[in-house]
Design a protein around this motif. Structure first.
Motif, PDB file in Angstrom:
ATOM      1  N   LYS A  29       0.818  -1.212   0.000  1.00  0.00           N
ATOM      2  CA  LYS A  29       0.000   0.000   0.000  1.00  0.00           C
ATOM      3  C   LYS A  29       0.855   1.266   0.000  1.00  0.00           C
ATOM      4  O   LYS A  29       0.547   2.224  -0.713  1.00  0.00           O
ATOM      5  CB  LYS A  29      -0.940  -0.020   1.222  1.00  0.00           C
ATOM      6  CG  LYS A  29      -1.817   1.193   1.347  1.00  0.00           C
ATOM      7  CD  LYS A  29      -2.830   1.291   0.230  1.00  0.00           C
ATOM      8  CE  LYS A  29      -3.756   2.477   0.465  1.00  0.00           C
ATOM      9  NZ  LYS A  29      -4.138   3.150  -0.750  1.00  0.00           N
ATOM     10  N   LYS A  30       1.925   1.291   0.766  1.00  0.00           N
ATOM     11  CA  LYS A  30       2.782   2.482   0.811  1.00  0.00           C
ATOM     12  C   LYS A  30       3.408   2.762  -0.551  1.00  0.00           C
ATOM     13  O   LYS A  30       3.489   3.902  -0.976  1.00  0.00           O
ATOM     14  CB  LYS A  30       3.871   2.323   1.869  1.00  0.00           C
ATOM     15  CG  LYS A  30       3.356   2.414   3.273  1.00  0.00           C
ATOM     16  CD  LYS A  30       4.475   2.267   4.279  1.00  0.00           C
ATOM     17  CE  LYS A  30       3.926   2.287   5.687  1.00  0.00           C
ATOM     18  NZ  LYS A  30       4.962   2.086   6.689  1.00  0.00           N
ATOM     19  N   ILE A  31       3.848   1.712  -1.217  1.00  0.00           N
ATOM     20  CA  ILE A  31       4.433   1.889  -2.550  1.00  0.00           C
ATOM     21  C   ILE A  31       3.343   2.320  -3.529  1.00  0.00           C
ATOM     22  O   ILE A  31       3.552   3.216  -4.341  1.00  0.00           O
ATOM     23  CB  ILE A  31       5.142   0.600  -3.008  1.00  0.00           C
ATOM     24  CG1 ILE A  31       6.388   0.361  -2.148  1.00  0.00           C
ATOM     25  CG2 ILE A  31       5.505   0.674  -4.490  1.00  0.00           C
ATOM     26  CD1 ILE A  31       7.097  -0.954  -2.397  1.00  0.00           C
ATOM     27  N   GLU A  32       2.160   1.703  -3.439  1.00  0.00           N
ATOM     28  CA  GLU A  32       1.056   2.074  -4.327  1.00  0.00           C
ATOM     29  C   GLU A  32       0.614   3.518  -4.129  1.00  0.00           C
ATOM     30  O   GLU A  32       0.087   4.134  -5.046  1.00  0.00           O
ATOM     31  CB  GLU A  32      -0.128   1.126  -4.136  1.00  0.00           C
ATOM     32  CG  GLU A  32       0.128  -0.251  -4.705  1.00  0.00           C
ATOM     33  CD  GLU A  32      -1.048  -1.194  -4.540  1.00  0.00           C
ATOM     34  OE1 GLU A  32      -2.191  -0.724  -4.337  1.00  0.00           O
ATOM     35  OE2 GLU A  32      -0.822  -2.410  -4.620  1.00  0.00           O
ATOM     36  N   ASP A  33       0.829   4.070  -2.943  1.00  0.00           N
ATOM     37  CA  ASP A  33       0.508   5.471  -2.695  1.00  0.00           C
ATOM     38  C   ASP A  33       1.459   6.404  -3.445  1.00  0.00           C
ATOM     39  O   ASP A  33       1.136   7.568  -3.659  1.00  0.00           O
ATOM     40  CB  ASP A  33       0.572   5.794  -1.197  1.00  0.00           C
ATOM     41  CG  ASP A  33      -0.587   5.202  -0.417  1.00  0.00           C
ATOM     42  OD1 ASP A  33      -1.600   4.799  -1.033  1.00  0.00           O
ATOM     43  OD2 ASP A  33      -0.479   5.128   0.823  1.00  0.00           O
ATOM     44  N   THR A  34       2.611   5.898  -3.832  1.00  0.00           N
ATOM     45  CA  THR A  34       3.643   6.714  -4.467  1.00  0.00           C
ATOM     46  C   THR A  34       3.729   6.512  -5.973  1.00  0.00           C
ATOM     47  O   THR A  34       4.024   7.441  -6.713  1.00  0.00           O
ATOM     48  CB  THR A  34       5.018   6.382  -3.844  1.00  0.00           C
ATOM     49  OG1 THR A  34       4.924   6.563  -2.433  1.00  0.00           O
ATOM     50  CG2 THR A  34       6.103   7.284  -4.387  1.00  0.00           C
ATOM     51  N   ILE A  35       3.496   5.290  -6.421  1.00  0.00           N
ATOM     52  CA  ILE A  35       3.629   5.019  -7.849  1.00  0.00           C
ATOM     53  C   ILE A  35       2.257   4.840  -8.494  1.00  0.00           C
ATOM     54  O   ILE A  35       1.286   4.488  -7.834  1.00  0.00           O
ATOM     55  CB  ILE A  35       4.515   3.779  -8.131  1.00  0.00           C
ATOM     56  CG1 ILE A  35       3.842   2.492  -7.662  1.00  0.00           C
ATOM     57  CG2 ILE A  35       5.892   3.953  -7.517  1.00  0.00           C
ATOM     58  CD1 ILE A  35       4.575   1.235  -8.095  1.00  0.00           C
TER      59      ILE A  35
END
Length: 112
Positions: free
Chosen positions: A76-82
């Motif tokens: 989720k944290k990565i999906e918030d950025t990419i």
């Protein structure tokens, strides 16, 4: 400047998450997936317009490492950025398309 911030964010995430990775095989996949994400910031960052084609360096990483490890480590944290659709587009443009209906993080690749 945004590219530098994006790369720093990924490095911090890698360090924070590394304590949660279990086993050498899983850690190897994690490191490989992060390497691809860090090598393609201009093409996948949510805040930047995608270039017409990914850089050759980005595609080299995608072709060498593949997308399996990338999709395994996306959280989720990565999906918030990419931008996940941009990531799917990069994989296809670099000759390693993700199968329609397949899962990458929590994102389901459109088409099936």
């Amino acid at each position: 400047m945004e590219k530098q911030i994006f790369c720093q964010f990924l490095v911090v995430m890698m360090l924070l998450s590394s304590s949660q990775i279990q086993g050498d095989l899983r850690k190897g996949c994690y490191d490989s997936g992060i390497t691809v994400l860090m090598g393609c910031p201009d093409s996948i960052d949510k805040k930047l317009p995608a270039p017409p084609t990914p850089s050759e360096g980005c595609c080299t990483l995608v072709r060498t490492i593949g997308m399996k490890c990338v999709c395994e480590i996306v959280n989720k944290k990565i999906e918030d950025t990419i931008d996940m659709q941009k990531l799917v587009n990069v994989a296809a443009a670099c000759g390693r398309p993700l199968a329609p209906g397949s899962q990458c993080g929590s994102y389901r690749v459109p088409g099936a």
